[in-house]
Write an enzyme that holds these catalytic residues in place. Structure first.
Site, PDB file in Angstrom:
ATOM      1  N   ARG A 167      48.642  34.845  34.036  1.00  0.00           N
ATOM      2  CA  ARG A 167      48.096  35.982  34.772  1.00  0.00           C
ATOM      3  C   ARG A 167      47.455  36.983  33.834  1.00  0.00           C
ATOM      4  NH1 ARG A 167      51.724  40.328  38.016  1.00  0.00           N
ATOM      5  NH2 ARG A 167      51.314  41.576  36.201  1.00  0.00           N
ATOM      6  N   CYS A 220      45.881  41.126  34.189  1.00  0.00           N
ATOM      7  CA  CYS A 220      45.745  42.301  35.044  1.00  0.00           C
ATOM      8  C   CYS A 220      44.916  43.324  34.283  1.00  0.00           C
ATOM      9  CB  CYS A 220      47.120  42.881  35.401  1.00  0.00           C
ATOM     10  SG  CYS A 220      47.030  44.301  36.524  1.00  0.00           S
TER      11      CYS A 220
END
Length: 139
Positions: free
Chosen positions: A107, A109
């Site tokens: 991930r 962000c």
């Protein structure tokens, strides 16, 4: 020789695109889900409340698109999260952990200057698709 399968994904169970793109595209056994924001699928307006509520609905839309593509959150290999304010990182993570609760995918962000419709969060995903033997025989 096998051929690569490309399929456009569209489902009424998630907010439809607000610009010229598809909810997702399947390429062979990989699904690429376009960025999902906290749009109510029926009204195509951002849900009220704030970043937590928008993240919950963005994830609900993401799950619906993954399922329409024959995948699931368990098959996600990478998510990218875009937030208007990185100070919302904790609130986004709390909502995120309700959907991605184990075997977390890779991930990123990042904070961005602006998101479509002035959304507070947008989430895109790359996932794999499990194919049964019948599906594989048609490739």
């Amino acid at each position: 020789m096998s051929r690569i399968v490309k399929k456009l994904i569209s489902t009424a169970n998630a907010a439809r695109p607000v610009a010229p793109y598809n909810q997702a595209v399947v390429a062979d056994r990989t699904v690429y889900v376009s960025g999902c924001i906290g749009l109510d699928k029926d009204t195509l307006t951002l849900v009220p409340g704030g970043v937590t509520q928008q993240t919950e609905v963005a994830l609900k839309n993401l799950v619906a698109v993954l399922e329409a593509a024959g995948s699931s959150v368990d098959n996600v290999v990478k998510n990218t999260i875009f937030v208007k304010d990185l100070n919302d990182f904790g609130a986004v993570n709390e909502a995120y952990k309700k959907v991605f609760s184990k075997n977390f995918p890779a991930r990123s962000c990042v904070q961005v200057a602006r998101l479509p419709l002035d959304a507070l969060v947008e989430i895109e995903s790359i996932a794999l698709i499990d194919m049964d033997p019948v599906q594989r025989s048609h490739l």
